[in-house]
Design an enzyme around this catalytic site. Structure first.
Site: not given
Ligand SMILES: Cc1ncc(COP(=O)(O)O)c(C=O)c1O
Length: 414
Positions: A51, A53, A197, A223, A226, A232
């Site tokens: 842990y 935090e 994002d 993320t 991918k 993950r």
């Molecule tokens: C562009 C985008 N942002 C955020 C996410 C969210 O990711 P998670 O499923 O890990 O919460 C995804 C998931 O497919 C995504 O394609």
């Protein structure tokens, strides 16, 4: 696995079967990949016992001498790889990373612009079904109806009228380049934070196959599981100036202790992604997607935007008299696993949309190239021509298994 088989044969059996599945099918969901043995080893390590935090050198529990090293390493590698001043590597996944940005930069409420789900945006970019569209006042920008490209003029017009405090860019099912510089101009004009994002295209931004969001954006989120081929998880990159707001939103705002085993695996994935081989891999992902798209067009499929610039292609199944769901199910029966997806201006509902989304990251990790992509486009066409013929689909599944046998996947040991 030996320990697991002895302790819990039921779970071991399910993992074994999923391992077989991942070996023997064509995994074409664009957000999936194969993590390396090294990433999997870190992810399954004893770091899960700890842990921690807080942040390195500012923890709420003792015993952090090595955990601090792990998190600092992940932060440093992320900063170096993406040219960022600050990295927060603790978000549990992509959605919590985005949520932390909302909370950190806007607080509980605010005006936000994001790309519509049907246009290719993500749930967390303001969809009504998610926290983002529930708690924040959101307006969506979208695409030009004829070309399927982002309508930057309309986005600017909307921004001038709506005066958002934050603009989200990035997408889940948009097959083209995103012009972060154009969004940067819009955001500066209205005084909004700009967020990229890059969950789907993180690797392409590293390898130069897609323009980098910095210096046009204030914050990058993504993320780690991918294209990046990590565990993950999620990450947020920003300036030193915004760092305190972002860090406070992640912990203690939204999360408790970070998942240290995931942080270690992220560090490993970042080291791998800094290699020339990884850039080569990303170049090939794009070449493969282009070959796949061409193969599909040659076989009379209709693609949203007419092709692709990145790692995915989106078939408009309506043109073939099909829906995305029936094609996705028939393809799965034939060993080709991808997903039904909304297309821009889709007249069909989200649970049975018009689109079928196919990506090349996982296949490219297996070493497949353009010739295999053309072959696979041919197999998808064969599926579409034999939708209700179970034995034809079973024959294709055998061809798929033979193809897969020639391309062993990283991290998969049968
Ligand atoms: C562009 C985008 N942002 C955020 C996410 C969210 O990711 P998670 O499923 O890990 O919460 C995804 C998931 O497919 C995504 O394609």
């Amino acid at each position: 696995m030996n320990y697991l088989e002895a302790a819990d044969p039921q779970v071991a059996d399910l993992i074994q079967k999923e391992t077989q599945r991942q070996a023997l099918v064509l995994r074409m969901i664009p957000s999936e990949n194969y993590a390396s043995d090294a990433v999997l080893a870190a992810c399954g390590s004893i770091l899960a016992n700890k842990y921690s935090e807080g942040y390195p050198k500012a923890r709420y529990y003792q015993g952090q001498e090595f955990i601090d090293g792990v998190e600092s390493l992940a932060q440093e590698r992320a900063r170096d790889l993406f040219g960022a001043e600050h990295a927060n590597v603790q978000p549990y996944s992509g959605s919590p990373a985005n949520m932390a940005v909302y909370l950190g930069l806007l607080g509980k409420t605010g005006r936000v612009m994001g790309m519509d789900l049907a246009a290719g945006g993500h749930l967390t970019h303001g969809a009504k079904a998610s926290f983002s569209g529930t708690y924040y006042d959101v307006r969506h920008y979208g695409l030009q109806r004829d070309s399927g490209m982002i309508d930057y003029d309309a986005a600017r017009q909307l921004a001038l009228e709506f005066r958002p405090q934050m603009i989200f860019t990035g997408a889940s099912s948009f097959p083209r380049i995103i012009d972060f510089a154009a969004f940067g101009e819009i955001a500066r004009e209205v005084g909004a934070y700009l967020i990229a994002d890059i969950s789907h295209i993180s690797g392409l931004c590293i390898s130069g196959d897609h323009p980098h969001p910095f210096p046009h954006v204030d914050v990058i989120t993504f993320t780690t599981h991918k294209l990046l081929r990590g565990p993950r998880g999620g990450m947020i990159l920003c300036s030193q100036e915004l760092a305190p707001k972002i860090d406070k939103a992640v912990f203690p705002g939204l999360q408790g202790g970070p998942h240290d085993q995931t942080t270690a695996a992220i560090a490993v994935a970042l080291k791998e992604a800094a290699s020339p081989e990884y850039s080569q891999y990303c170049h090939q992902v794009v070449k493969n997607a282009a070959a796949l798209a061409q193969g599909l067009l040659d076989r009379d499929f209709t693609l949203v935007t007419g092709g692709t610039d990145n790692h995915l292609a989106l078939i408009d199944c309506g043109a073939n008299g099909l829906t995305g769901k029936v094609l996705a199910e028939a393809c799965e029966a034939a060993g080709i696993v991808a997903n039904a997806n909304k297309i821009p201006f889709d007249p069909r509902p989200a649970n049975d949309p018009s689109g079928f989304r196919l990506g090349t990251p996982a296949l490219t990790s297996r070493g497949m190239k353009e010739a295999e992509m053309d072959l696979i486009a041919g197999l998808v066409a064969q599926v579409a021509a034999n939708m209700n013929d179970a034995s034809a689909l079973a024959n294709i599944k055998e061809m798929v298994a033979d193809l897969c046998a020639g391309f062993p996947a990283p991290g998969i040991h049968l």
